[in-house]
Design a protein around this motif. Structure first.
Motif, short mmCIF file in Angstrom:
data_model
loop_
_atom_site.label_atom_id
_atom_site.label_comp_id
_atom_site.label_asym_id
_atom_site.label_seq_id
_atom_site.Cartn_x
_atom_site.Cartn_y
_atom_site.Cartn_z
N CYS A 9 0.82 -1.21 0.00
CA CYS A 9 0.00 0.00 0.00
C CYS A 9 0.85 1.26 0.00
O CYS A 9 1.74 1.43 0.83
N PHE B 162 -15.10 4.93 4.29
CA PHE B 162 -13.86 5.34 4.95
C PHE B 162 -12.75 4.42 4.45
O PHE B 162 -12.36 3.47 5.10
N MET B 163 -12.34 4.71 3.23
CA MET B 163 -11.34 3.89 2.55
C MET B 163 -10.25 4.76 1.96
O MET B 163 -9.55 4.37 1.02
N GLY B 164 -10.13 5.97 2.47
CA GLY B 164 -9.09 6.87 1.98
C GLY B 164 -7.79 6.60 2.72
O GLY B 164 -7.49 5.47 3.09
N PRO C 88 -9.05 3.78 9.74
CA PRO C 88 -10.12 4.46 10.49
C PRO C 88 -10.21 4.01 11.95
O PRO C 88 -10.46 4.82 12.84
N SER D 131 -13.82 0.79 6.52
CA SER D 131 -12.93 -0.29 6.09
C SER D 131 -11.75 -0.38 7.05
O SER D 131 -11.18 0.63 7.44
N SER E 122 -8.07 -2.71 8.31
CA SER E 122 -7.09 -3.76 8.06
C SER E 122 -7.22 -4.87 9.09
O SER E 122 -6.61 -5.93 8.94
N LEU F 134 -7.43 -8.45 -2.08
CA LEU F 134 -6.50 -7.94 -3.08
C LEU F 134 -5.83 -9.13 -3.76
O LEU F 134 -5.27 -9.98 -3.08
N ILE G 258 -10.11 -7.34 -5.66
CA ILE G 258 -9.45 -6.15 -6.20
C ILE G 258 -8.12 -6.56 -6.83
O ILE G 258 -7.18 -6.90 -6.11
N ASN H 275 -3.30 -2.85 -7.91
CA ASN H 275 -2.90 -1.71 -8.74
C ASN H 275 -1.39 -1.55 -8.66
O ASN H 275 -0.86 -1.25 -7.61
N1 SAH Z 1 -6.80 1.33 6.10
C1 SAH Z 1 -8.08 0.84 5.76
C2 SAH Z 1 -8.80 1.78 4.84
C3 SAH Z 1 -8.10 1.99 3.50
S1 SAH Z 1 -9.04 1.18 2.31
C4 SAH Z 1 -7.95 -0.54 5.14
O1 SAH Z 1 -6.85 -0.93 4.83
O2 SAH Z 1 -8.98 -1.21 5.03
C5 SAH Z 1 -7.95 1.03 0.96
C6 SAH Z 1 -8.10 -0.32 0.34
O3 SAH Z 1 -7.21 -0.42 -0.79
C7 SAH Z 1 -7.70 -1.42 1.30
O4 SAH Z 1 -8.52 -2.55 1.13
C8 SAH Z 1 -6.28 -1.71 0.84
O5 SAH Z 1 -5.85 -2.96 1.27
C9 SAH Z 1 -6.42 -1.59 -0.65
N2 SAH Z 1 -5.14 -1.40 -1.33
C10 SAH Z 1 -3.97 -0.96 -0.82
N3 SAH Z 1 -3.01 -0.94 -1.77
C11 SAH Z 1 -3.59 -1.38 -2.91
C12 SAH Z 1 -3.13 -1.57 -4.24
N4 SAH Z 1 -1.88 -1.27 -4.58
N5 SAH Z 1 -4.00 -2.05 -5.16
C13 SAH Z 1 -5.29 -2.29 -4.83
N6 SAH Z 1 -5.78 -2.13 -3.60
C14 SAH Z 1 -4.95 -1.67 -2.64
#
Ligand code: SAH
Ligand code: SF4
Length: 355
Positions: free
Chosen positions: A117, A154-156, A160, A190, A192, A256, A285, A288
């Motif tokens: 991330c 809340f996924m920025g 959270p 959202s 972790s 992911l 997902i 990315n």
């Molecule tokens: N911190 C919280 C909220 C952020 S949500 C959480 O992790 O849930 C952001 C989402 O994007 C999370 O599910 C995260 O795991 C995902 N994410 C992080 N890096 C990514 C990437 N390179 N490609 C796709 N998804 C990613």
């Protein structure tokens, strides 16, 4: 100095009472702040000029400062907002058919250190206060009223649940019917996987829950997401079972897909077993990619095959196509160098995406 936008309606009533005013002044003030979206307390025409002046002197308002606004070819909009201390956060608006979804940040950076991330790579700077969280929605509604923001995720930037107290206050502010009046049923938090806070969230608010799961064995999740060393899968899934879900809702599990790491048929079957007995839906997902990380996006057939296995085991599963990739607004791409001049963001964004 109190930022009155960090106060709930009840707290504003108390504040007014403490100043020798009637409580209903607090409700009026709340409405002017969040429904009428004033940027100066001197605009509250319901108050006498003297009272407006008194309040404006006592409580300066801090609006988010727009540093940058990018618009993707798919309609996704990303803002970089400056905070009063100069730090920068990002907020993303994702258009859907009849409404749009706003992706809100809760911290500057993130301390959880997930390997894949980009936000995690920024490290942790600080928690956002309730005003800074709620004002992201306020500012976006001011600018993009035609986009009908309905869902809040809340996924920025940030985790959270590592900022739970301020998150709960922000949710209270955002859902109050005198103000922005978002439906709590359309809010999703959202995480972790900070297990005890998941239960606490369910006890304190009636919102949706998304879990960033991403791995099906402790061995693998320990590596990808260090939080797993404190709250391993068994503890996390237990917390999910205890989470008080709003009626007719299911927990969203984000998974992911990383090429050759967690995208095998055996992973899909393990995922299914983990979710047994939990009302759930799965979002796949595809990773990315971005420069500097070794992980790769899986092949499209792999993603489809993974989905098919889960479907055949009776799961609801969608493949989440990331939007806003061209402006680095997709999942995991939220990043802003905090004056360190790493410039990582610049090469992720194409110039022609400027709004
Ligand atoms: N911190 C919280 C909220 C952020 S949500 C959480 O992790 O849930 C952001 C989402 O994007 C999370 O599910 C995260 O795991 C995902 N994410 C992080 N890096 C990514 C990437 N390179 N490609 C796709 N998804 C990613
Ligand atoms: Fe933080 Fe979520 Fe990124 Fe992990 S995935 S580093 S918890 S923002």
């Amino acid at each position: 100095m109190i930022d009155i936008r960090s106060l709930t309606c009840d707290e504003l009533e108390e504040l007014m009472q403490d100043r020798g005013l009637q409580r209903f002044r607090g409700r009026q003030l709340f409405k002017w702040l969040w429904k009428n979206r004033i940027d100066s307390l001197e605009k509250i025409t319901e108050f006498s000029v003297a009272l407006r002046q008194e309040l404006a002197d006592a409580f300066p308002l801090y609006d988010l400062k727009q540093v940058r606004k990018l618009r993707s070819s798919d309609g996704t909009v990303k803002w970089a907002f400056g905070l009063s201390d100069g730090l920068i956060i990002e907020t993303v608006l994702i258009p859907e058919r009849s409404h749009s979804t706003l992706c809100v940040s809760t911290q500057v950076g993130c301390a959880m250190g997930c390997r894949f991330c980009l936000t995690g790579r920024m490290g942790f700077h600080r928690n956002l206060n309730p005003a800074e969280i709620a004002c992201q929605a306020l500012e976006v509604r001011r600018q993009e009223s035609a986009m009908h923001v309905r869902n809040i995720v809340f996924m920025g930037m940030g985790e959270p649940l590592a900022n739970l107290e301020n998150l709960l206050k922000a949710i209270d502010i955002m859902t109050h019917d005198l103000g922005m009046n978002f439906s709590s049923r359309r809010i999703t938090v959202s995480t972790s996987g900070i297990a005890p806070r998941i239960i606490e969230l369910g006890e304190s608010a009636s919102v949706g829950l998304a879990i960033s799961l991403h791995a099906t064995t402790n061995e693998q999740r320990d590596v990808l997401m260090p939080v797993n060393r404190t709250y391993p899968l068994e503890t996390l899934m237990d917390a999910c079972r205890q989470f008080r879900l709003p009626r007719r809702k299911r927990i969203t599990f984000e998974y992911l897909l990383l090429r050759d790491i967690n995208d095998s048929a055996a992973d899909a079957r393990r995922l299914s077993r983990l979710l047994k007995g939990i009302p759930s839906k799965i979002n796949l997902i595809p990773f990315n990619e971005y420069p500097g990380l070794d992980y790769r996006e899986p092949a499209e057939e792999t993603v489809l095959h993974f989905q098919e296995i889960l479907k055949s085991l009776d799961h609801t599963v969608i493949i989440r196509k990331s939007k806003g990739r061209d402006i680095a607004a997709a999942c995991g791409q939220l990043f802003h160098s905090q004056g360190t001049g790493t410039g990582a963001e610049t090469y992720l964004i194409k110039d022609n995406a400027l709004a």
